[in-house]
Write an enzyme that holds these catalytic residues in place. Structure first.
Site, PDB file in Angstrom:
ATOM      1  N   LYS A  93      -1.690 -10.886   1.854  1.00  0.00           N
ATOM      2  CA  LYS A  93       0.243 -11.617   0.998  1.00  0.00           C
ATOM      3  C   LYS A  93       0.876 -13.215   2.554  1.00  0.00           C
ATOM      4  CE  LYS A  93       1.792  -7.515  -1.069  1.00  0.00           C
ATOM      5  NZ  LYS A  93       0.400  -6.897  -0.526  1.00  0.00           N
TER       6      LYS A  93
HETATM    7  O1  LIG Z   1       0.231  -7.369  -3.708  1.00  0.00           O
HETATM    8  C1  LIG Z   1      -0.281  -6.174  -3.458  1.00  0.00           C
HETATM    9  O2  LIG Z   1      -1.967  -6.264  -3.873  1.00  0.00           O
HETATM   10  C2  LIG Z   1       0.917  -5.420  -4.600  1.00  0.00           C
HETATM   11  C3  LIG Z   1       1.594  -5.794  -4.721  1.00  0.00           C
HETATM   12  C4  LIG Z   1       2.906  -5.361  -5.790  1.00  0.00           C
HETATM   13  O3  LIG Z   1       4.057  -5.833  -6.076  1.00  0.00           O
HETATM   14  N1  LIG Z   1       2.845  -3.778  -4.794  1.00  0.00           N
HETATM   15  C5  LIG Z   1       1.795  -3.126  -4.489  1.00  0.00           C
HETATM   16  O4  LIG Z   1       1.329  -1.435  -4.432  1.00  0.00           O
HETATM   17  N2  LIG Z   1       0.805  -4.067  -4.099  1.00  0.00           N
HETATM   18  C6  LIG Z   1      -0.340  -3.030  -2.604  1.00  0.00           C
HETATM   19  O5  LIG Z   1      -1.222  -2.395  -3.502  1.00  0.00           O
HETATM   20  C7  LIG Z   1      -1.152  -1.008  -3.283  1.00  0.00           C
HETATM   21  C8  LIG Z   1      -0.486   0.509  -4.001  1.00  0.00           C
HETATM   22  O6  LIG Z   1      -0.792   1.154  -3.027  1.00  0.00           O
HETATM   23  P1  LIG Z   1      -0.602   2.247  -3.849  1.00  0.00           P
HETATM   24  O7  LIG Z   1       0.394   2.598  -4.850  1.00  0.00           O
HETATM   25  O8  LIG Z   1      -1.122   3.367  -2.898  1.00  0.00           O
HETATM   26  O9  LIG Z   1      -2.320   2.634  -5.399  1.00  0.00           O
HETATM   27  C9  LIG Z   1      -0.541  -1.187  -1.274  1.00  0.00           C
HETATM   28  O10 LIG Z   1      -1.733  -2.463  -0.807  1.00  0.00           O
HETATM   29  C10 LIG Z   1       0.365  -2.358  -1.822  1.00  0.00           C
HETATM   30  O11 LIG Z   1       0.503  -2.834  -0.174  1.00  0.00           O
END
Ligand SMILES: O=C(O)c1cc(=O)[nH]c(=O)n1[C@@H]1O[C@H](COP(=O)(O)O)[C@@H](O)[C@H]1O
Length: 286
Positions: A93
């Site tokens: 990010k």
């Molecule tokens: O940029 C990202 O990947 C991201 C954007 C977003 O809107 N929401 C989001 O959850 N993420 C990332 O996606 C992953 C989600 O993880 P889980 O919720 O464990 O599946 C994490 O690494 C978050 O930082």
């Protein structure tokens, strides 16, 4: 070859749009790996062994590696994923003024794609966008509850900010290397963004632990591309895959032990099963 051509080939080869999030939280690494030199690397290696046949991509989040051992663990992890033929998207990010952004963008020598934050505007993203072989996923409508605080604000033109980000990202796509991040927890916004930018692939996080809409993730997250026969995009799950083994009883053994401790095999087997389940669930809607 461009990132999205590589990704299309990978999606085709494994019949999967699953991004496996390697968010190797040190507090959740199983204690049987405590004595390893780099527990996060030992963990990721076994996760990759267990999941690569179902992975279109690995997405390590930089937050879990920002210390001396973490950077080493990340470097080993990236090399190992590449050895298995799987592209790596670093979830960092990033976004900063030009000379700083140029330094951040150097990481694209090591990984295949990155997430970037558009808050500082187009010039802050140029150093990433000019790496034409790399994928650049621009945060558009994020999955967290506070995602609406700024991203849904209405501009003077009447459109919400996230829609403007989507339209701007389209103009930043001179080299065909731009994607958007749109969370599965915002299915209506997913649909709207897809209408604005029919050709941009999305990274859709938020299925799994955050409870997002897997069907909408696939319906709107994938973009048709010229040439490749598959639609391209990624649906990410991190904790729901890599820590699936936490639910496995210590004495449940799945599959042959292959020289490893059977309890460890059961732990990582659960991650492989979770990745395969998600792949199949998503494929029902492709
Ligand atoms: O940029 C990202 O990947 C991201 C954007 C977003 O809107 N929401 C989001 O959850 N993420 C990332 O996606 C992953 C989600 O993880 P889980 O919720 O464990 O599946 C994490 O690494 C978050 O930082």
């Amino acid at each position: 070859m461009s990132f999205f051509d590589d990704l299309a080939a990978r999606i085709d080869a494994v019949d999967s749009v699953v991004s496996v999030g390697l968010d190797a939280d040190p507090d959740r690494i199983p204690s049987f790996l405590d004595d390893r030199d780099l527990p996060r690397w030992a963990f990721n290696r076994r996760i990759i062994d267990a999941t690569h046949e179902h992975a279109a991509c690995y997405k390590p989040n930089a937050a879990f590696y920002e210390d001396a051992d973490g950077w080493r663990a990340l470097r080993e992890t990236v090399a190992y994923a590449h050895g298995k033929g799987v592209p790596v998207l670093l979830d960092a990010k990033r976004g900063d003024i030009g000379n700083t952004a140029r330094q951040y963008a150097r990481v694209l020598d090591e990984v295949d794609a990155i997430t970037v934050n558009p808050y500082m505007g187009g010039d802050s993203l140029q150093p990433f966008l000019s790496e034409t072989d790399a994928g650049v996923f621009v945060l558009c409508r994020t999955s967290n509850p506070g995602g609406a605080d700024l991203q849904d604000l209405e501009l003077a033109t009447g459109e919400p900010l996230y829609e403007r980000v989507a339209a701007l990202a389209d103009t930043w796509n001179e080299h065909g290397n731009v994607g958007l991040v749109v969370g599965a927890t915002a299915p209506e916004e997913l649909e709207t963004v897809r209408e604005i930018v029919p050709e941009l692939p999305f990274l859709v996080p938020g299925v799994g632990a955050q409870g997002g809409d897997a069907e909408a993730a696939v319906a709107y997250g994938l973009a048709e591309r010229e040439g490749p026969s598959v639609d391209v995009g990624l649906v990410n799950s991190s904790r729901g895959i890599i820590f699936a083994g936490e639910d496995v009883g210590r004495n449940t053994v799945s599959g042959p032990s292959g020289g490893h401790d059977p309890d460890e095999d059961a732990y990582f087997g659960a991650a492989g099963d979770a990745a395969e389940r998600l792949k199949k669930r998503l494929n029902q809607h492709r």
